[in-house]
Scaffold this motif. Structure first.
Motif, PDB file in Angstrom:
ATOM      1  N   ASP A 274      40.020  46.180  38.285  1.00 47.97           N
ATOM      2  CA  ASP A 274      40.997  46.224  39.119  1.00 47.97           C
ATOM      3  C   ASP A 274      40.646  46.527  40.540  1.00 47.97           C
ATOM      4  O   ASP A 274      41.785  46.813  41.385  1.00 47.97           O
ATOM      5  CB  ASP A 274      42.126  47.073  38.648  1.00 47.97           C
TER       6      ASP A 274
ATOM      7  N   HIS B 268      45.243  40.309  42.821  1.00 45.82           N
ATOM      8  CA  HIS B 268      44.149  41.284  42.833  1.00 45.82           C
ATOM      9  C   HIS B 268      42.913  41.128  41.981  1.00 45.82           C
ATOM     10  O   HIS B 268      41.907  41.261  42.251  1.00 45.82           O
ATOM     11  CB  HIS B 268      44.819  42.709  42.277  1.00 45.82           C
TER      12      HIS B 268
ATOM     13  N   HIS C  16      40.831  38.788  33.608  1.00 41.19           N
ATOM     14  CA  HIS C  16      41.591  39.935  32.459  1.00 41.19           C
ATOM     15  C   HIS C  16      43.167  39.750  32.612  1.00 41.19           C
ATOM     16  O   HIS C  16      43.834  40.468  31.730  1.00 41.19           O
ATOM     17  CB  HIS C  16      41.399  41.276  33.120  1.00 41.19           C
ATOM     18  N   HIS C  17      43.750  39.056  33.607  1.00 45.14           N
ATOM     19  CA  HIS C  17      45.237  38.634  33.357  1.00 45.14           C
ATOM     20  C   HIS C  17      45.515  37.244  32.794  1.00 45.14           C
ATOM     21  O   HIS C  17      46.850  36.819  33.007  1.00 45.14           O
ATOM     22  CB  HIS C  17      45.908  38.976  34.562  1.00 45.14           C
TER      23      HIS C  17
ATOM     24  N   ASP D 139      43.333  46.573  28.957  1.00 45.40           N
ATOM     25  CA  ASP D 139      44.184  46.973  30.254  1.00 45.40           C
ATOM     26  C   ASP D 139      45.646  47.134  29.677  1.00 45.40           C
ATOM     27  O   ASP D 139      46.415  48.041  30.009  1.00 45.40           O
ATOM     28  CB  ASP D 139      44.026  45.711  31.034  1.00 45.40           C
TER      29      ASP D 139
END
Ligand SMILES: [Fe+2]
Length: 328
Positions: free
Chosen positions: A197, A225, A250-251, A279
């Protein structure tokens, strides 16, 4: 500041603030570049125990063991942090120190480093500093069978971007270790999780620190981000594809509805899958100003019930088994 000396007791008046430190970490021969204090009486007035640049002697060590808390001046915290930074590897490898205490000091030190990193994300020193944090976590995990349990127990319940990063790193390393990833792979996974992050440092602070749910526009900005984080990592000289993919993806979601690249299924790498799960789990199980935290059980239940199209459920199952194994 006014100092009043009464029978060797220095009562520091007005706005002098103190902070408690981990007294058990100091050993005979250690020397701090800041004064050490103990609290006395019901008002917990501070008494000077040892002046700066004086080594801890056996009688001082004995005194430290007798008191409940040891203090330094708040303004000396950077000096103390530097001291901890220098001895942290030795602490991680010291079998005489209880794992719960080790975990607490390692977590605390990681928190200091992450805090600095988010204030100055493009500082080149961030890479060796993060490597050191991850290496300490990995060494601790391999050196003690109860390390994972202790590390997971101290993950912060209140959400801050930097503690979230450490929590995700701890979960990813625990899961990676459960999946029997080799130490060198774990180190890269830990780096990716710790930095996942970092791109939030480039998003407007009013959005990242907002005390409430984000509006549509704010969320759209926040969605940058992962690519910001990827760009920072490249700028810092990180070249390992797995680490970079973990940060950037990661998203991403298995059904293609994630961001920033709308990847599908197999396009999402193992690191990104693991970090994505850790996460979401940490986001659900920590408290935010606008929502309470879910218990681990409820968070995992919610993930299983509602995120089948987003997260890799075989890894989620391993995550659940890992948590049962650690009984937290
Ligand atoms: Fe994120």
């Amino acid at each position: 500041m006014k100092r009043i000396r009464i029978q060797n007791v220095i009562t520091e008046t007005d706005s002098q603030n103190y902070t408690a430190i981990e007294k058990w970490i100091l050993d005979i021969g250690d020397m701090l570049e800041c004064d050490l204090f103990i609290g006395i009486g019901f008002r917990n007035d501070k008494e000077l125990l040892l002046e700066k640049n004086h080594p801890i002697t056996p009688p001082i060590k004995e005194r430290i063991e007798q008191v409940r808390h040891l203090y330094i001046r708040e303004e000396d915290l950077p000096i103390y942090n530097l001291f901890i930074d220098q001895i942290i590897q030795a602490v991680a490898q010291n079998t005489k120190i209880a794992i719960t205490k080790k975990a607490a000091v390692i977590y605390r030190q990681a928190s200091v480093i992450l805090d600095e990193m988010f204030s100055n994300p493009e500082e080149l020193e961030n890479v060796p500093k993060s490597k050191k944090v991850v290496n300490t976590f990995v060494n601790t995990i391999f050196s003690d069978a109860h390390a994972i349990e202790s590390l997971i127990k101290i993950t912060a319940y209140d959400y801050y971007t930097h503690t979230h990063s450490i929590n995700v790193c701890v979960y990813a390393l625990s899961l990676g270790s459960y999946l029997r990833l080799k130490a060198d792979v774990l180190e890269e996974l830990g780096m990716s999780a710790l930095l996942h992050d970092l791109g939030k440092s480039k998003v407007d602070h009013a959005i990242t620190n907002k005390n409430g749910r984000l509006t549509y526009d704010e969320y759209e900005k926040m969605k940058h981000h992962p690519s910001y984080g990827y760009a920072i990592a490249v700028k810092l000289g990180i070249s390992d594809r797995r680490v970079l993919d973990g940060i950037r993806h990661h998203h991403e979601k298995l059904d293609g509805s994630g961001y920033p690249d709308g990847l599908h299924g197999e396009q999402i790498t193992l690191f990104a899958r693991i970090i994505g799960i850790c996460d979401v789990f940490d986001a659900l199980s920590t408290k935010r100003s606008y929502k309470d935290r879910l218990s681990s059980y409820d968070a995992l239940h919610l993930i299983k019930e509602t995120m089948k199209n987003h997260l890799d459920m075989s890894i989620v199952d391993d995550f659940i088994k890992m948590q049962r194994h650690e009984e937290f």
